[in-house]
Design an enzyme around this catalytic site. Sequence first.
Site, mmCIF file in Angstrom:
data_model
loop_
_atom_site.group_PDB
_atom_site.id
_atom_site.type_symbol
_atom_site.label_atom_id
_atom_site.label_comp_id
_atom_site.label_asym_id
_atom_site.label_seq_id
_atom_site.Cartn_x
_atom_site.Cartn_y
_atom_site.Cartn_z
ATOM 1 N N HIS A 104 -41.160 39.333 3.021
ATOM 2 C CA HIS A 104 -41.649 37.968 3.677
ATOM 3 C C HIS A 104 -43.087 37.583 2.861
ATOM 4 O O HIS A 104 -43.467 38.750 2.173
ATOM 5 C CB HIS A 104 -41.770 38.003 5.104
ATOM 6 C CG HIS A 104 -42.778 38.897 5.722
ATOM 7 N ND1 HIS A 104 -42.674 40.117 5.750
ATOM 8 C CD2 HIS A 104 -43.551 38.615 6.457
ATOM 9 C CE1 HIS A 104 -43.678 40.739 6.466
ATOM 10 N NE2 HIS A 104 -44.318 39.710 6.710
ATOM 11 N N HIS B 95 -39.975 36.633 13.029
ATOM 12 C CA HIS B 95 -41.495 36.672 12.557
ATOM 13 C C HIS B 95 -41.826 35.754 11.688
ATOM 14 O O HIS B 95 -43.101 34.897 11.960
ATOM 15 C CB HIS B 95 -41.677 38.001 12.195
ATOM 16 C CG HIS B 95 -43.141 38.358 11.654
ATOM 17 N ND1 HIS B 95 -43.987 38.509 12.373
ATOM 18 C CD2 HIS B 95 -43.754 38.502 10.202
ATOM 19 C CE1 HIS B 95 -45.407 38.656 11.756
ATOM 20 N NE2 HIS B 95 -44.962 38.907 10.323
ATOM 21 N N ASP C 4 -50.441 40.493 3.733
ATOM 22 C CA ASP C 4 -50.354 41.914 3.850
ATOM 23 C C ASP C 4 -49.073 42.638 3.490
ATOM 24 O O ASP C 4 -48.780 43.645 3.884
ATOM 25 C CB ASP C 4 -50.872 42.319 5.263
ATOM 26 C CG ASP C 4 -49.822 41.880 6.302
ATOM 27 O OD1 ASP C 4 -49.194 40.686 6.186
ATOM 28 O OD2 ASP C 4 -49.846 42.335 7.460
ATOM 29 N N HIS C 5 -48.252 41.938 2.719
ATOM 30 C CA HIS C 5 -47.010 42.347 2.316
ATOM 31 C C HIS C 5 -46.854 41.949 0.742
ATOM 32 O O HIS C 5 -45.966 42.439 0.237
ATOM 33 C CB HIS C 5 -45.880 41.870 2.904
ATOM 34 C CG HIS C 5 -45.780 42.510 4.441
ATOM 35 N ND1 HIS C 5 -45.017 43.651 4.708
ATOM 36 C CD2 HIS C 5 -46.483 41.960 5.660
ATOM 37 C CE1 HIS C 5 -45.182 43.701 5.960
ATOM 38 N NE2 HIS C 5 -46.062 43.025 6.436
ATOM 39 N N ASP D 52 -41.776 43.407 9.344
ATOM 40 C CA ASP D 52 -42.305 43.057 10.635
ATOM 41 C C ASP D 52 -41.201 42.282 11.514
ATOM 42 O O ASP D 52 -41.420 41.731 12.618
ATOM 43 C CB ASP D 52 -43.162 41.784 10.335
ATOM 44 C CG ASP D 52 -44.669 42.359 9.413
ATOM 45 O OD1 ASP D 52 -44.639 43.486 9.467
ATOM 46 O OD2 ASP D 52 -45.517 41.439 9.182
ATOM 47 N N HIS E 225 -46.294 37.114 3.953
ATOM 48 C CA HIS E 225 -47.524 37.266 4.472
ATOM 49 C C HIS E 225 -48.307 38.138 3.438
ATOM 50 O O HIS E 225 -47.775 38.837 2.984
ATOM 51 C CB HIS E 225 -47.453 37.988 5.800
ATOM 52 C CG HIS E 225 -47.014 37.019 6.842
ATOM 53 N ND1 HIS E 225 -46.707 37.300 7.977
ATOM 54 C CD2 HIS E 225 -47.321 35.825 6.910
ATOM 55 C CE1 HIS E 225 -46.356 36.337 8.803
ATOM 56 N NE2 HIS E 225 -46.670 35.251 8.238
ATOM 57 N N HIS F 251 -45.199 48.150 9.647
ATOM 58 C CA HIS F 251 -46.763 48.370 10.429
ATOM 59 C C HIS F 251 -46.777 49.656 11.274
ATOM 60 O O HIS F 251 -45.673 49.827 11.738
ATOM 61 C CB HIS F 251 -47.188 47.345 11.240
ATOM 62 C CG HIS F 251 -47.576 46.071 10.177
ATOM 63 N ND1 HIS F 251 -48.928 45.801 9.711
ATOM 64 C CD2 HIS F 251 -46.994 45.000 9.970
ATOM 65 C CE1 HIS F 251 -49.004 44.769 9.308
ATOM 66 N NE2 HIS F 251 -47.869 44.086 9.107
#
Length: 188
Positions: free
Chosen positions: A56, A114, A60-61, A133, A58, A171
Amino acid sequence: MPLEIITLPCLSDNYAYLLHDAKSGQTALVDAPEAAAVKSALSTRGWGLDAILLTHHHYDHIDGVDELRRSYGAKVYGAKPDTHRLPPLDHALDYGARFELFGEEFQVLDVSGHTIGHIAFFLPESQAVFTADSLMALGCGRLFEGTPDMMWDSLNRLMALPPQTMVYSGHEYTQSNARFAVTIEPDN
């Protein structure tokens, strides 16, 4: 022979995963929270990087994608419905798509909730699913864009996978999810 799967802790609580095929010598990465941890792990093992699989959009990915692509020439795979928010894709994947890397089939699962456009990668031969996530130990990701019904459908899709499937999430939230669960069901 199933792929070798290496868990890479990144940032403060993210996971990325290296998938290595010893026979071909090729390696893929699931999500790219940062480049430094990935480059270090690849260098330590003497591996290159052939593919980056994104779950996805975001940060942090995906933050490490551009640097890793420049350094290794890796091809980037991600959800076709989310191309407008992902780094440029070499392979835009529809929900339900199947593709092959290193002689192994990868299945693309819609796990929106998410985020809308969130995908998971299921590898039947390696008995692994990379959920990022959408599913984590003792919980699921927050609903930033999707609806509870979307998340429920996604969790049911994941629950329908073979019971021996190993789940690789995005995570490390186990302790915080456990603390929350105890507040909801203290006697469970």
